[in-house]
Motif scaffolding. Structure first.
Motif, PDB file in Angstrom:
ATOM      1  N   VAL B  42      50.108  12.013  44.697  1.00  0.00           N
ATOM      2  CA  VAL B  42      48.612  11.681  44.732  1.00  0.00           C
ATOM      3  C   VAL B  42      47.871  13.025  44.257  1.00  0.00           C
ATOM      4  N   VAL B  43      48.445  14.414  44.695  1.00  0.00           N
ATOM      5  CA  VAL B  43      47.405  15.607  44.430  1.00  0.00           C
ATOM      6  C   VAL B  43      47.523  15.628  42.884  1.00  0.00           C
ATOM      7  N   LEU B  44      48.655  15.441  42.301  1.00  0.00           N
ATOM      8  CA  LEU B  44      48.753  15.777  40.645  1.00  0.00           C
ATOM      9  C   LEU B  44      48.108  14.638  40.134  1.00  0.00           C
ATOM     10  N   THR B  45      47.838  13.428  40.629  1.00  0.00           N
ATOM     11  CA  THR B  45      46.934  12.331  40.044  1.00  0.00           C
ATOM     12  C   THR B  45      45.586  12.689  40.228  1.00  0.00           C
ATOM     13  N   ALA B  46      45.241  13.104  41.390  1.00  0.00           N
ATOM     14  CA  ALA B  46      43.986  13.542  41.568  1.00  0.00           C
ATOM     15  C   ALA B  46      43.440  14.554  40.666  1.00  0.00           C
ATOM     16  N   ILE B  47      44.194  15.620  40.611  1.00  0.00           N
ATOM     17  CA  ILE B  47      43.900  16.634  39.512  1.00  0.00           C
ATOM     18  C   ILE B  47      43.901  16.341  38.115  1.00  0.00           C
ATOM     19  N   ALA B  48      44.765  15.556  37.726  1.00  0.00           N
ATOM     20  CA  ALA B  48      44.665  14.808  36.408  1.00  0.00           C
ATOM     21  C   ALA B  48      43.652  13.925  35.963  1.00  0.00           C
ATOM     22  N   THR B  49      43.094  13.067  37.001  1.00  0.00           N
ATOM     23  CA  THR B  49      41.792  12.210  36.761  1.00  0.00           C
ATOM     24  C   THR B  49      40.687  13.103  36.761  1.00  0.00           C
TER      25      THR B  49
END
Lengths: 154, 220
Positions: B42-49
């Motif tokens: 979730v954290v990685l996806t949030a940063i990527a988005t």
């Protein structure tokens, strides 16, 4: 005596000069960009800043010159009233108070010049574009040293 | 609208990360803590988005021009040369900051703390911008200042943005020569940004700048 303030090089305060203008030539005619000579771009906020500096140095603000949005004089009595109000705000609350007063109470007016009086009673009038009027024989040196340079306007 | 689409896409990506990517990674790493993997995804996806949103729709600082007598935003500064010579052209400049994501606001905040400045100039125009008054007022230095020797102004954005307008100024267009020659030329209005520290300069490069009026022209 009419003269013209000009800025040299990059417009730093130390690069200011006073040039005689006996023929009342337009300020902009003194600007020569190729030679690095510019006229100061002075608006209401600059005249207020200079006035606040002058008050701090023991000068008096005799009056502000006030124009309406068509660049016409607002009349002597109205000018006196607005000028007094701005000068009072500047002496009590500084630049913030004076600028706030101008923009809220007199939103269609602008300051196009200021008359300052030194402790020796000599007066200096500075107008838009750097037009400088001094008493006959008086030097604008103390104005430049005490007020213009530390104010960092234009 | 763009902001809503970006936010919905981000929520969709986070949902996918939480309920699909987490379990999928977990199938390769059965010994790993599933909660930790889900949080990581979730954290990685949030940063990527967030990065994607900033890349697609960067934070923006825009300058809107208005005539004193007309509340509409001007798309062009079409100036009466007679009034220009008389020094009667009063205009208002409003600067606003916008971002579509928390990361975008962070970029704006970092640049602001690094003394973010805008420079608005019309280099080839036969007039220069004289700043009459700028708000919010400041005892130290005016927020918008004319630049001696140029036709433009600098706008100090180092203070926190205000809810509606970050910086406002009333300016006067002044002729650069006693006799203005009217031509059919369009003079570009150029907006650039500067910051003092290296990191802030990097952030400032991400910020998009714009002016509602792209050109200035004269008529008789």
């Amino acid at each position: 005596m009419m003269s013209q303030l000009v800025l040299r090089s990059d417009g730093r305060p130390e690069g200011v000069d006073v040039v005689a203008n006996p023929g009342n030539a337009p300020s902009i005619s003194f600007e020569n960009r190729d030679a690095g000579v510019y006229i100061p771009r002075l608006g209401s906020q600059d005249f207020i800043r200079l006035a606040v500096r002058a008050l701090q140095r023991g000068w008096e603000v005799e009056r502000f010159e006030i124009l309406d949005s068509t660049q016409s004089s607002v009349g002597e009595s109205r000018e006196h009233e607005v000028s007094e109000a701005i000068a009072t705000a500047a002496s009590i609350g500084g630049i913030t108070a004076a600028v706030s007063l101008l923009t809220t109470s007199y939103p269609t007016f602008s300051v196009s010049g200021v008359e300052l009086v030194a402790s020796d009673d000599t007066s200096v009038i500075l107008r838009r574009g750097g037009v400088l009027l001094t008493d006959e024989g008086a030097s604008p040196k103390s104005f430049i040293e005490d007020i213009w340079r530390p104010s960092r306007v234009a | 609208m763009k902001a809503t689409i970006a936010r919905l896409s981000q929520l969709l990506a986070l949902y996918f990360a939480l309920f699909h990517i987490g379990p999928w990674v977990n199938s390769f790493l059965p010994d790993a803590n599933p909660l930790l993997i889900e949080v990581f995804a979730v954290v990685l996806t949030a940063i990527a988005t967030e990065l994607l949103i900033v890349a697609v729709s960067p934070p923006e600082v825009s300058v809107d021009w208005r005539d004193e007598r007309n509340p509409n935003v001007l798309r062009e500064l079409n100036v009466d040369s007679t009034r220009l010579v008389a020094g009667e052209i009063y205009l208002q400049m409003s600067v606003t900051g916008r971002a579509r994501s928390p990361l975008g606001w962070l970029v704006l905040a970092i640049a602001r703390r690094g003394d973010l400045q805008l420079r608005v100039d019309m280099p080839a125009a036969p007039s220069y911008i004289l700043v009459d008054v700028s708000l919010p007022p400041s005892e130290d230095a005016d927020r918008v200042r004319s630049v001696a020797g140029s036709n433009g102004v600098t706008i100090d954005l180092s203070h926190p943005p205000l809810p509606n307008t970050w910086v406002w100024a009333r300016v006067l267009l002044q002729p650069r020569h006693p006799d203005v020659i009217v031509t059919n030329d369009l003079f570009d209005i150029v907006v650039s940004r500067h910051a003092s520290t290296r990191f802030a300069r990097a952030c400032a490069r991400v910020i998009r700048t714009s002016s509602s009026a792209k050109t200035m022209s004269l008529y008789r």
